[in-house]
Design a protein around this motif. Structure first.
Motif, PDB file in Angstrom:
ATOM      1  N   GLN A  58     -56.119  85.638   9.762  1.00  0.00           N
ATOM      2  CA  GLN A  58     -55.743  84.737  10.855  1.00  0.00           C
ATOM      3  C   GLN A  58     -56.660  83.520  10.936  1.00  0.00           C
ATOM      4  N   HIS A  62     -55.619  79.717  10.231  1.00  0.00           N
ATOM      5  CA  HIS A  62     -55.807  78.760  11.324  1.00  0.00           C
ATOM      6  C   HIS A  62     -56.592  77.539  10.808  1.00  0.00           C
ATOM      7  N   SER A  65     -54.443  75.402   8.728  1.00  0.00           N
ATOM      8  CA  SER A  65     -53.500  74.629   9.560  1.00  0.00           C
ATOM      9  C   SER A  65     -54.174  73.369  10.086  1.00  0.00           C
ATOM     10  N   SER A 129     -49.756  76.689   9.353  1.00  0.00           N
ATOM     11  CA  SER A 129     -48.678  76.613  10.345  1.00  0.00           C
ATOM     12  C   SER A 129     -47.445  75.871   9.826  1.00  0.00           C
ATOM     13  N   GLN A 157     -53.939  78.954  21.786  1.00  0.00           N
ATOM     14  CA  GLN A 157     -55.347  79.089  21.414  1.00  0.00           C
ATOM     15  C   GLN A 157     -56.288  79.377  22.587  1.00  0.00           C
TER      16      GLN A 157
END
Ligand code: BYC
Length: 338
Positions: A58, A62, A65, A129, A157
């Motif tokens: 994750q 992130h 992204s 993303s 977030q």
């Protein structure tokens, strides 16, 4: 025997359920108790292999992204309509590079190298993303990215500021403060066009909203009943809210904001449901989402090409920085020895 390489949630490489020693079962119980008590986990604390793996997945995705997210807006820096808008956009894109750095650093505390994470991005093994695989066709897209994309990002977030893994939670506090500024500058830019702009500018804003609305709803991930990672991530306090809960909160907030802006959201099924206390909204095209996530969106190839090119073009900078660091180390050692 249990090993760190074994996925405690699933099966080992041979497809067998992992055998956990009494000692590790006890560690696992202590870990679960810490999570239940709302404690934060630090890098040197014991953690289940699957917790570590989920966080690396994750946090690295992130981080990817953030740096891929610099590309659609970076496309407009040279064409921003005023010096003020150009300065704001430059600062925003720079902030996103910073977010990538905090997040790669947080992931590194879990024992994965930055080179390995970037390699996974460049080879397509890691995701980023879906939203950043759509093109920015007009200046209004920059405002809509601020309003809707950063708005969705904040909604997702803010709860991560309370993620059970402390370095991720700490990184997210600063990220969220900056994202909140990004969201407001986008909204303000759109409000200026909607209140003081020409009919053509207002139409440009509406067109951008029409194109970004549905992809923004997809940012929250698949529906809860099709989200393979949610249950365990919520159990471990990595995720604090489900994908659908956050998507609903975002829709409820966006409807009010769209009214202030004077834009229409492109969903004929969108309406207040007094019984639920939320807005109902139309069906999301999940086949489009999975196509984009699978690498076949409008800009996937272009985005990945730009990242790989940046990595290759930056090789001499990394080499020079390493050579300099080695020379400094050698000089330091020589001084120590003297
Ligand atoms: N796009 O089981 P699920 C930003 C994948 S940065 C692509 O629900 P999870 C910004 C998911 O990874 C925005 N893939 O997963 C930056 C999983 O595949 P893998 C990024 C997606 O992790 C610059 C599979 O689908 N924000 O906003 O429990 C400028 C099944 O999903 C997407 C974050 O990364 C997607 N939209 O929940 C402006 C926040 N959705 O990995 C703005 C941190 C799902 O098993 N991440 N997938 O192969 C999260 O909160 C969670 O990872 C997600 C997904 C809610 C995104």
């Amino acid at each position: 025997m249990y090993t760190q390489a074994m996925d405690t949630m699933g099966k080992d490489a041979a497809g067998k359920a992992p055998v956990i020693s009494a000692e590790d079962a006890e560690r696992m119980a202590r870990f679960d108790a810490r999570i239940d008590a709302g404690e934060y986990i630090e890098p040197k604390d014991w953690m289940p292999a699957h917790y570590r793996k989920t966080l690396v997945r994750q946090i690295s995705q992130h981080a990817h992204s953030e740096i891929v997210g610099m590309l659609p807006e970076g496309n407009w820096i040279t064409r921003a309509p005023t010096l003020k808008r150009k300065a704001i956009l430059l600062a925003k894109v720079q902030d996103e590079a910073g977010h990538g750095l905090y997040l790669y650093s947080a992931a590194e505390t879990l024992g994965v190298s930055r080179d390995a994470m970037l390699d996974a991005l460049h080879t397509g093994a890691a995701k980023y993303s879906s939203i950043f695989n759509y093109p920015t066709l007009s200046w209004a897209d920059v405002g809509v990215i601020g309003w809707l994309v950063d708005g969705a990002a904040i909604m997702n977030q803010v709860p991560i500021c309370r993620c059970s893994y402390a370095p991720y939670a700490r990184a997210m506090i600063r990220v969220c403060r900056e994202e909140s500024f990004h969201q407001r500058q986008g909204f303000e830019s759109l409000l200026t066009m909607m209140t003081d702009g020409t009919p053509a500018q207002r139409a440009m804003v509406q067109d951008a909203v029409d194109r970004w609305w549905w992809p923004s709803l997809m940012m929250f991930g698949p529906p809860d009943d099709q989200s393979p990672n949610s249950a365990q991530s919520m159990r471990w306090g990595i995720k604090r809210n489900s994908n659908d809960e956050l998507r609903q909160k975002f829709v409820d907030a966006a409807v009010e904001q769209a009214n202030v802006l004077g834009v229409a959201l492109p969903d004929p099924a969108l309406r207040w449901n007094a019984a639920r206390g939320h807005h109902d909204f139309g069906a999301i095209d999940w086949s489009e989402f999975w196509r984009v996530v699978g690498g076949d969106g409008p800009c996937n190839r272009e985005r990945l090409r730009a990242r790989v090119q940046a990595w290759e073009d930056g090789a001499w900078v990394r080499d020079a920085a390493l050579a300099y660091a080695r020379r400094q180390d050698a000089a330091h050692e020589a001084a120590q020895a003297a």
